[in-house]
Design an enzyme around this catalytic site. Structure first.
Site, PDB file in Angstrom:
ATOM      1  N   ARG A 119      34.821  58.999  46.692  1.00 52.10           N
ATOM      2  CA  ARG A 119      34.880  57.586  46.797  1.00 52.10           C
ATOM      3  C   ARG A 119      35.456  56.707  47.853  1.00 52.10           C
ATOM      4  NH1 ARG A 119      39.209  57.467  42.013  1.00 52.10           N
ATOM      5  NH2 ARG A 119      38.256  57.913  40.437  1.00 52.10           N
ATOM      6  N   PHE A 130      29.527  54.226  40.709  1.00 52.75           N
ATOM      7  CA  PHE A 130      29.866  55.918  41.316  1.00 52.75           C
ATOM      8  C   PHE A 130      30.610  55.513  41.163  1.00 52.75           C
ATOM      9  CE2 PHE A 130      24.777  56.224  43.430  1.00 52.75           C
ATOM     10  CZ  PHE A 130      24.615  56.950  41.689  1.00 52.75           C
ATOM     11  N   GLU A 131      31.107  57.377  41.278  1.00 60.75           N
ATOM     12  CA  GLU A 131      32.692  58.032  41.911  1.00 60.75           C
ATOM     13  C   GLU A 131      34.347  57.335  40.511  1.00 60.75           C
ATOM     14  OE1 GLU A 131      32.460  60.079  43.466  1.00 60.75           O
ATOM     15  OE2 GLU A 131      30.301  59.990  44.477  1.00 60.75           O
ATOM     16  N   GLY A 132      34.127  56.841  39.685  1.00 57.05           N
ATOM     17  CA  GLY A 132      34.825  55.783  38.976  1.00 57.05           C
ATOM     18  C   GLY A 132      34.068  54.522  39.518  1.00 57.05           C
TER      19      GLY A 132
END
Length: 584
Positions: free
Chosen positions: A262, A400-402
């Site tokens: 993140r 992306f990334e959560g």
């Protein structure tokens, strides 16, 4: 570690401007790394973007190899395993520069981040020795296989199964993974599966394993040059020694890797947004309408200024967080075989800030590329202009990334969890604020007072929400989202203001002038937004006389003098237009 600020502590205490890291603190080595990484992207990636977008066979591997030759793939890998072992500011700089690289940013990010960091942080000596040197050089390509067709944000509901063979030598994996970056060319997959159907675990799976295959390339809106395919596992035999970390503790690997992912995505966003602003500013200077460059028109000036402000604020947040991570690494002993796990635990301290960076940066990028298209007018909608690609590529960043929604839920729930453990003084600080309001002792002086006002707004609303719901607040997603937005705004505006103050103290008024102007513009506009979010949240919590009382309290903590934001933006726009790019 005891002397370091705890994650989220910025909400409860003042920060000395000299204690934060800013881009003005770059060493000569940092500047050299910046030139190297930026030069690589310009000469090797942007120069071949058309081939990359057309998915030229072998080009991504060629580019990863070239990045490896410059040491850009091994920045997070120890020298003992073939890496260049750089500090966290250097790895942030590389991630920022790669943000300009379009779809290759995803390919290289998959290689150096989620595709290899599980081994860096949780691998055994033998696993690191076998795989990391090839990752660093680009001879081996890594990929990360977590998402499934029915398990995206809810990763723990994964169906992929791992069963130990009767002789105990292999795990047999069956299942399907979805949206896997680098899947067409990966030599190594980090695959998550449940041992015996219930113990969520991580495995290193070789790309040439029998029974492993990939589906067709996804036809994507953007990042077209990167490979994204399903991964299919049919009785894939994975040596037992390729279990990563411990059986049943794959979630520890996954969540720790996401923290860093993140943060690096936020750094990517900085580079991408700077590029979009550069394209927009150059176009606005060249494009004439009614006999004058459109950069001279008031509403275009506002766009350029607001784009620059968002870049400045995001950059300030990202490098402030980079400084926190670097100080954390310097405080830890990571020399042993479990050094990676020690580092992961240290990074987890700032999981809150990593999520805040991710949400703010990706949404700032979305704003900047959108306004970039608008400034280009009809040409912005044409694929002949680079801004069109940047607009499409940027959309995935909020997923992306959560997803940003998941991160918004994580931010206040992390605060609640840490408050319960006694790690942060949430309720105590709220109680102190209520006493100050009651006694009428709140006094706001200058911009420092405005920064504190932002914190007090957040604390007042969080305290009110806690009073109504207690621990059940974690189930109220609409309220969590607004609390997250307020917390993110506090971190953003304080980071921008602290950076400007540090510049003023260290470099003098002339050097700090533009930074101060950007910080003031953002601070003034943010407080109005915070106040609106606060009122909306209070109205959802109480009504009648109780609402009236809380709104009165809110007014007491938000009392401040508003500056002429239009004039501040005009000043910023003039500097951007004069230079044709982002400048502070």
């Amino acid at each position: 570690m005891s002397n370091l600020p705890k994650g989220g502590s910025f909400l409860f205490e003042e920060t000395n401007p000299q204690d934060i890291f800013t881009p003005e603190d770059f060493t000569l080595e940092h500047k050299m790394i910046y030139r190297t990484a930026a030069g690589f992207v310009t000469d090797n990636v942007l120069a071949r973007m058309e081939e990359l977008e057309a998915k030229k066979e072998g080009l991504n591997r060629e580019l990863l190899k070239a990045a490896g030759d410059l040491g850009l793939n091994g920045a997070d890998i120890a020298e003992d395993y073939g890496g260049t072992e750089m500090d966290k500011i250097s790895t942030t700089i590389i991630a920022e520069c790669m943000g300009r690289a379009g779809s290759f940013a995803m390919t290289q990010g998959g290689q150096t981040g989620i595709g290899s960091m599980p081994i860096v942080m949780f691998g055994t000596h033998e696993q690191k020795k076998k795989y990391l040197p090839g990752i660093a050089t680009g001879d081996l390509i890594g990929a990360y296989a977590l998402t499934e067709p029915g398990a995206g944000s809810d990763a723990m509901s994964a169906k992929t199964r791992a069963d130990l063979s009767p002789d105990g030598k292999y795990y047999i994996l069956n299942g399907t993974k979805q949206f896997i970056t680098n899947s067409a060319m990966a030599d190594i997959f980090i695959v998550y599966a449940k041992i015996d159907g219930d113990k969520f675990s991580a495995f290193i799976v070789d790309g040439d394993s029998k029974g492993l295959s990939t589906g067709a390339e996804e036809k994507k809106m953007g990042i077209k040059g990167s490979s994204t395919r399903p991964l299919i596992l049919e009785d894939v035999h994975v040596p037992a020694e390729n279990l990563l970390f411990e059986g049943g503790r794959g979630h520890v690997v996954a969540f720790n890797i996401l923290n860093l992912g993140r943060y690096k995505l936020a750094a990517n966003s900085v580079g991408n947004a700077k590029y979009a602003l550069e394209l927009a500013a150059s176009y606005a200077n060249e494009r004439k309408q009614f006999g004058t460059p459109i950069a001279n028109f008031g509403l275009i000036k506002e766009k350029l200024a607001e784009m620059a402000i968002k870049v400045y604020v995001t950059e300030s947040m990202v490098y402030r967080t980079g400084g926190l991570l670097e100080n954390m690494m310097n405080s830890l002993d990571t020399s042993g075989e479990d050094g990676g796990r020690v580092a992961a635990k240290g990074i987890e301290e700032y999981a809150l800030e990593c999520s805040m960076n991710k949400v703010f940066a990706t949404e700032a990028l979305a704003y900047v590329v959108d306004e970039g298209v608008q400034i280009h007018g009809g040409y912005g909608f044409s694929s002949e202009y680079t801004i069109e690609r940047l607009y499409r590529d940027a959309r995935i960043y909020r997923i992306f990334e959560g997803t940003n929604e998941i991160n918004r839920v994580l931010i206040p729930t992390t605060l609640l969890r840490r408050a319960d453990k006694g790690d942060i003084p949430l309720q105590e600080t709220v109680d102190q604020l209520l006493k100050k309001i009651e006694s009428g002792s709140i006094v706001r002086e200058g911009e420092a007072g405005m920064v504190q006002a932002a914190k007090d707004i957040f604390l007042l609303i969080f305290g009110s929400a806690l009073q109504k719901y207690g621990k059940a607040l974690s189930k109220q997603q609409e309220l969590l989202g607004r609390l997250a937005d307020m917390g993110i705004q506090v971190f953003a505006l304080e980071s921008a203001w602290l950076r400007a103050q540090k510049s003023l103290l260290n470099e003098g008024e002339e050097q700090a002038k533009l930074k101060l102007t950007m910080a003031r513009a953002f601070l003034n506009s943010s407080l109005g937004h915070l106040e609106y979010l606060a009122k909306e949240t209070l109205a959802a919590l109480v009504n009648g006389k109780d609402l009236e009382n809380l709104l009165n309290n809110l007014q007491k903590v938000t009392n401040h003098k508003l500056q002429n934001i239009i004039a501040l933006r005009q000043e910023i726009a003039a500097a951007i237009s004069e230079n044709g790019k982002y400048i502070v």
